[in-house]
Design an enzyme around this catalytic site. Structure first.
Site, mmCIF file in Angstrom:
data_model
loop_
_atom_site.group_PDB
_atom_site.id
_atom_site.type_symbol
_atom_site.label_atom_id
_atom_site.label_comp_id
_atom_site.label_asym_id
_atom_site.label_seq_id
_atom_site.Cartn_x
_atom_site.Cartn_y
_atom_site.Cartn_z
ATOM 1 N N TYR A 37 11.950 0.689 -3.075
ATOM 2 C CA TYR A 37 11.450 2.058 -3.236
ATOM 3 C C TYR A 37 12.591 2.966 -3.671
ATOM 4 O O TYR A 37 13.769 2.660 -3.467
ATOM 5 C CB TYR A 37 10.891 2.596 -1.918
ATOM 6 N N ARG A 69 0.846 -1.195 0.000
ATOM 7 C CA ARG A 69 0.000 0.000 0.000
ATOM 8 C C ARG A 69 0.884 1.248 0.000
ATOM 9 O O ARG A 69 1.884 1.313 0.707
ATOM 10 C CB ARG A 69 -0.899 0.011 1.232
ATOM 11 N N ASP A 71 1.022 5.633 0.265
ATOM 12 C CA ASP A 71 0.329 6.757 0.884
ATOM 13 C C ASP A 71 -0.144 7.763 -0.163
ATOM 14 O O ASP A 71 0.200 7.678 -1.338
ATOM 15 C CB ASP A 71 1.254 7.470 1.868
ATOM 16 N N ARG A 95 9.831 7.459 4.533
ATOM 17 C CA ARG A 95 9.743 8.908 4.721
ATOM 18 C C ARG A 95 10.376 9.325 6.047
ATOM 19 O O ARG A 95 10.958 10.409 6.161
ATOM 20 C CB ARG A 95 8.284 9.349 4.641
#
Length: 252
Positions: free
Chosen positions: A109, A49, A51, A196
């Site tokens: 990522y 998932r 954001d 993050r």
């Protein structure tokens, strides 16, 4: 039958991947488009998932259906019915024991920073802008501390629902290309806002506000209050996923 798809999407128009009661999400758009092609209600499961505002270069999803369509029919049909910010890259039938999330071995990522004294006009939704000069060498030294198996409780969101904060990071690289600084990270899994929050540590280190050793101190503390602020979602992209070879899932 179970169908797997590789998809890419621009996260800017969406409130994340997961369906919500209010607002546009990647999952809700996909389910609407796929259900139209299947001529029956379809539920979509994803590898990871993302954001609000986070994009994906190669997200993997799966769904179950009784509809009989060729891979080409699925791909063309979904893309013609889908939101313009989502594209299906490939489609294939998979074994019933394949699961887009639980079968995954690693996820990757990329986070990109534009490091210059002028804010971006082009691709501004897909870059984090940092005015102050960043030392990518120190950022790389700090990133290397992430490698291996650690309890990342200090780098997880307070809303994280994961029962296991211990993750194994196999890649953590900081690379400068002119005015762009890229952070590449691969692990067997990630906690909510983990990347993050990692960037919220790497950026102050790059600016010289904190020493390289701060990364290790934060991880060792297991205390979210010891870490930096959560970096903006702009610049974060879900880059890819790997699965056991037996499932023959394409890698892009």
């Amino acid at each position: 039958m179970r169908i797997a798809c590789g998809i890419e999407y621009d996260g800017e128009p969406f409130l994340g991947f997961q369906s919500q009661k209010q607002g546009n999400t990647v999952q809700s758009c996909l389910e609407q488009a796929i259900s139209q092609v299947a001529n029956e209600p379809v539920s979509v499961f994803c590898c990871g998932r993302t954001d609000t505002g986070v994009s994906a270069r190669h997200q993997v999803i799966h769904f179950d259906t009784t509809a009989n369509r060729s891979d080409r029919q699925w791909r063309l049909g979904i893309n013609s019915s889908n939101h313009r910010a989502i594209s299906v890259l490939w489609v294939k039938q998979v074994a019933d024991d394949f699961h887009a999330r639980f079968s995954a071995l690693t996820r990757s990522y990329q986070y990109t920073i534009l490091n210059r004294n002028v804010k971006p006009a082009i691709n501004r939704h897909h870059l984090t802008w940092e005015l102050m000069p960043l030392d990518e060498i120190k950022m790389q030294q700090a990133a290397e501390i992430l490698l291996g198996t650690h309890d990342f409780s200090a780098l997880r969101s307070s809303n994280c629902q994961s029962k296991e904060p211990v993750k194994t990071v196999s890649e953590a690289r900081v690379v400068r290309e002119g005015e762009l600084i890229h952070f590449y990270v691969t692990a067997n899994g990630f906690l909510h806002h983990m990347i993050r929050n990692v960037m919220g540590v790497l950026i102050p280190i790059g600016k010289g506000e904190k020493p390289v050793s701060w990364m290790g101190e934060i991880i060792e503390s297991k205390d979210r209050r010891k870490a930096g602020v959560t970096a903006a979602p702009n610049g974060l992209v879900f880059a890819g996923v790997t699965y056991p070879d037996c499932f023959e899932i394409p890698r892009i």
